[in-house]
Design a protein around this motif. Sequence first.
Motif, short mmCIF file in Angstrom:
data_model
loop_
_atom_site.label_atom_id
_atom_site.label_comp_id
_atom_site.label_asym_id
_atom_site.label_seq_id
_atom_site.Cartn_x
_atom_site.Cartn_y
_atom_site.Cartn_z
N TYR A 10 47.63 46.66 23.57
CA TYR A 10 48.43 47.88 23.73
C TYR A 10 47.49 48.95 24.28
O TYR A 10 46.69 49.50 23.52
CB TYR A 10 49.01 48.33 22.39
CG TYR A 10 49.69 47.24 21.59
CD1 TYR A 10 50.90 46.70 22.01
CD2 TYR A 10 49.11 46.75 20.42
CE1 TYR A 10 51.53 45.70 21.27
CE2 TYR A 10 49.72 45.75 19.69
CZ TYR A 10 50.92 45.23 20.12
OH TYR A 10 51.53 44.24 19.40
N PRO A 11 47.57 49.24 25.58
CA PRO A 11 46.64 50.22 26.15
C PRO A 11 46.65 51.55 25.41
O PRO A 11 45.60 52.18 25.22
CB PRO A 11 47.14 50.38 27.59
CG PRO A 11 47.80 49.07 27.89
CD PRO A 11 48.44 48.65 26.60
N GLN A 12 47.85 52.00 24.98
CA GLN A 12 47.98 53.22 24.20
C GLN A 12 48.24 52.82 22.75
O GLN A 12 49.22 52.14 22.46
CB GLN A 12 49.14 54.10 24.72
CG GLN A 12 48.95 54.58 26.14
CD GLN A 12 49.27 53.52 27.19
OE1 GLN A 12 50.00 52.56 26.92
NE2 GLN A 12 48.71 53.66 28.38
N ASN A 37 42.09 51.34 21.68
CA ASN A 37 42.94 51.56 22.86
C ASN A 37 42.07 51.52 24.11
O ASN A 37 40.85 51.56 24.04
CB ASN A 37 43.68 52.90 22.77
CG ASN A 37 42.73 54.08 22.93
OD1 ASN A 37 42.42 54.51 24.05
ND2 ASN A 37 42.23 54.61 21.82
N TYR A 38 42.74 51.46 25.26
CA TYR A 38 42.02 51.56 26.54
C TYR A 38 42.87 52.32 27.54
O TYR A 38 42.91 52.02 28.72
CB TYR A 38 41.63 50.17 27.06
CG TYR A 38 42.74 49.14 27.17
CD1 TYR A 38 43.34 48.86 28.39
CD2 TYR A 38 43.16 48.42 26.05
CE1 TYR A 38 44.35 47.90 28.50
CE2 TYR A 38 44.17 47.46 26.15
CZ TYR A 38 44.75 47.20 27.38
OH TYR A 38 45.74 46.25 27.49
N HIS A 39 43.53 53.36 27.05
CA HIS A 39 44.51 54.09 27.86
C HIS A 39 43.90 54.82 29.04
O HIS A 39 44.59 55.09 30.03
CB HIS A 39 45.26 55.10 26.98
CG HIS A 39 44.47 56.33 26.65
ND1 HIS A 39 43.53 56.36 25.62
CD2 HIS A 39 44.45 57.56 27.22
CE1 HIS A 39 43.00 57.55 25.56
NE2 HIS A 39 43.52 58.31 26.52
N ASP A 40 42.61 55.14 28.97
CA ASP A 40 41.97 55.87 30.06
C ASP A 40 40.83 55.09 30.70
O ASP A 40 40.01 55.65 31.43
CB ASP A 40 41.45 57.22 29.58
CG ASP A 40 40.46 57.10 28.41
OD1 ASP A 40 40.27 55.97 27.90
OD2 ASP A 40 39.91 58.14 28.00
N ALA A 41 40.78 53.77 30.46
CA ALA A 41 39.75 52.94 31.08
C ALA A 41 39.91 52.97 32.60
O ALA A 41 41.02 52.73 33.10
CB ALA A 41 39.84 51.51 30.57
N LEU A 56 40.68 43.65 31.40
CA LEU A 56 40.32 43.29 30.04
C LEU A 56 38.83 42.96 29.92
O LEU A 56 38.19 43.30 28.91
CB LEU A 56 41.18 42.13 29.56
CG LEU A 56 42.69 42.40 29.51
CD1 LEU A 56 43.44 41.16 29.02
CD2 LEU A 56 43.02 43.60 28.65
N ALA A 57 38.28 42.30 30.92
CA ALA A 57 36.85 41.98 30.90
C ALA A 57 36.02 43.27 30.89
O ALA A 57 35.04 43.38 30.15
CB ALA A 57 36.48 41.12 32.10
N ASP A 58 36.42 44.24 31.70
CA ASP A 58 35.69 45.51 31.74
C ASP A 58 35.80 46.27 30.43
O ASP A 58 34.85 46.93 29.99
CB ASP A 58 36.20 46.37 32.89
CG ASP A 58 35.71 45.90 34.25
OD1 ASP A 58 34.94 44.92 34.29
OD2 ASP A 58 36.08 46.50 35.27
N VAL A 59 36.99 46.21 29.80
CA VAL A 59 37.18 46.88 28.52
C VAL A 59 36.35 46.20 27.43
O VAL A 59 35.72 46.86 26.59
CB VAL A 59 38.68 46.89 28.13
CG1 VAL A 59 38.86 47.32 26.67
CG2 VAL A 59 39.47 47.81 29.05
N LEU A 60 36.32 44.88 27.45
CA LEU A 60 35.66 44.12 26.39
C LEU A 60 34.15 44.03 26.55
O LEU A 60 33.42 43.93 25.55
CB LEU A 60 36.25 42.70 26.36
CG LEU A 60 37.66 42.57 25.81
CD1 LEU A 60 38.26 41.23 26.21
CD2 LEU A 60 37.65 42.71 24.28
#
Length: 340
Positions: A133-135, A166-170, A326-330
Amino acid sequence: MQTGDPCGVLLVNTGTPAAPRPRAVRAYLARFLMDRRIAPMNRVAWWFVLHLFILPKRGRASAEKYASIWTDEGSPFALAHRKLEAGLNAAFRDEGRAAVVRHAMNYSSPTVAEALRGLAEEGCARLVVLPLYPQSAHSTTGSVSDSLARALKKLRWDVPVDFVDNYHDAPTYVRAIAASIRHAGFDPASDDRLLFSYHSIPLADIEAGDTYELQTGASSLQIAGELGLDRNRWTIGYQCRFDKGREWLAPFTKDVLARWAEAGEGRVFVVCPNFAVDCLETLYDVEKVLKPHFHACLREQGRAVREGDFVYVPCLDRSRAHVKVLADVLRPHVEGGSHA
């Protein structure tokens, strides 16, 4: 080169029925709707209301909707998560990272406990958990946190955990959503209009400190900025109220579409950035409910319904762009972020 014990990566989303049939849908909805974060009613009274009155009717109606989006390979939601899991495992393997990725569903199979058991058997020394859930919201990300805590306790697995809220602003996420909007045909130089439609949440959650509304606003602003849009070319709406007994975050998407039908300017593009993967709320509700609603509003205004005047922008789903997001977030967490 991979060294040491691997890092376990767990992707968690809401879930899907095992089959588009009433019995399977009722079983799925029973788990979902008994979650206190979804339906904060008296447990005993709510159980009887749910099982005696709601599920018999809703199970049949929802099964018909699921049947309309089902594929030869099964649930498109389940398939997308299997593809994402495989894509991320391949991406981290190519980077030489000692990581094992598994996906889980909060209200269906594979369960959080089943996925964790698999990661433990792989010898993972720590965990990174990413709710898809990005937000973040109390009713989604918060529920995943609850499930994670219960599963770890049940398994008696004392392991360091990084929980990605969250990753809403990645940056990669913002660019990928903007690129998907362009790919759907949106022309920033035209009179096309863009509606960001998010799942609504109860206002009581916001009053209790939920930052979901702030995150949806920030995501929309950044995506619109990436597209170079003036503020009058885009807006935000919220869909999928659970019940009418509580006040829900608005404006509602249907009301926005009615206003835009009255204005009658340009094509309408609808994107749902808080859904990582297409599901019933996008594949059915947008195409089978919101689009006909918009066209009905156009007719009420005496305006013509034209081919392509309502365009749904698909979720990132199982795409290579989504795997990259997802790879960049993780990656910072897999490399060794702070443990919670």
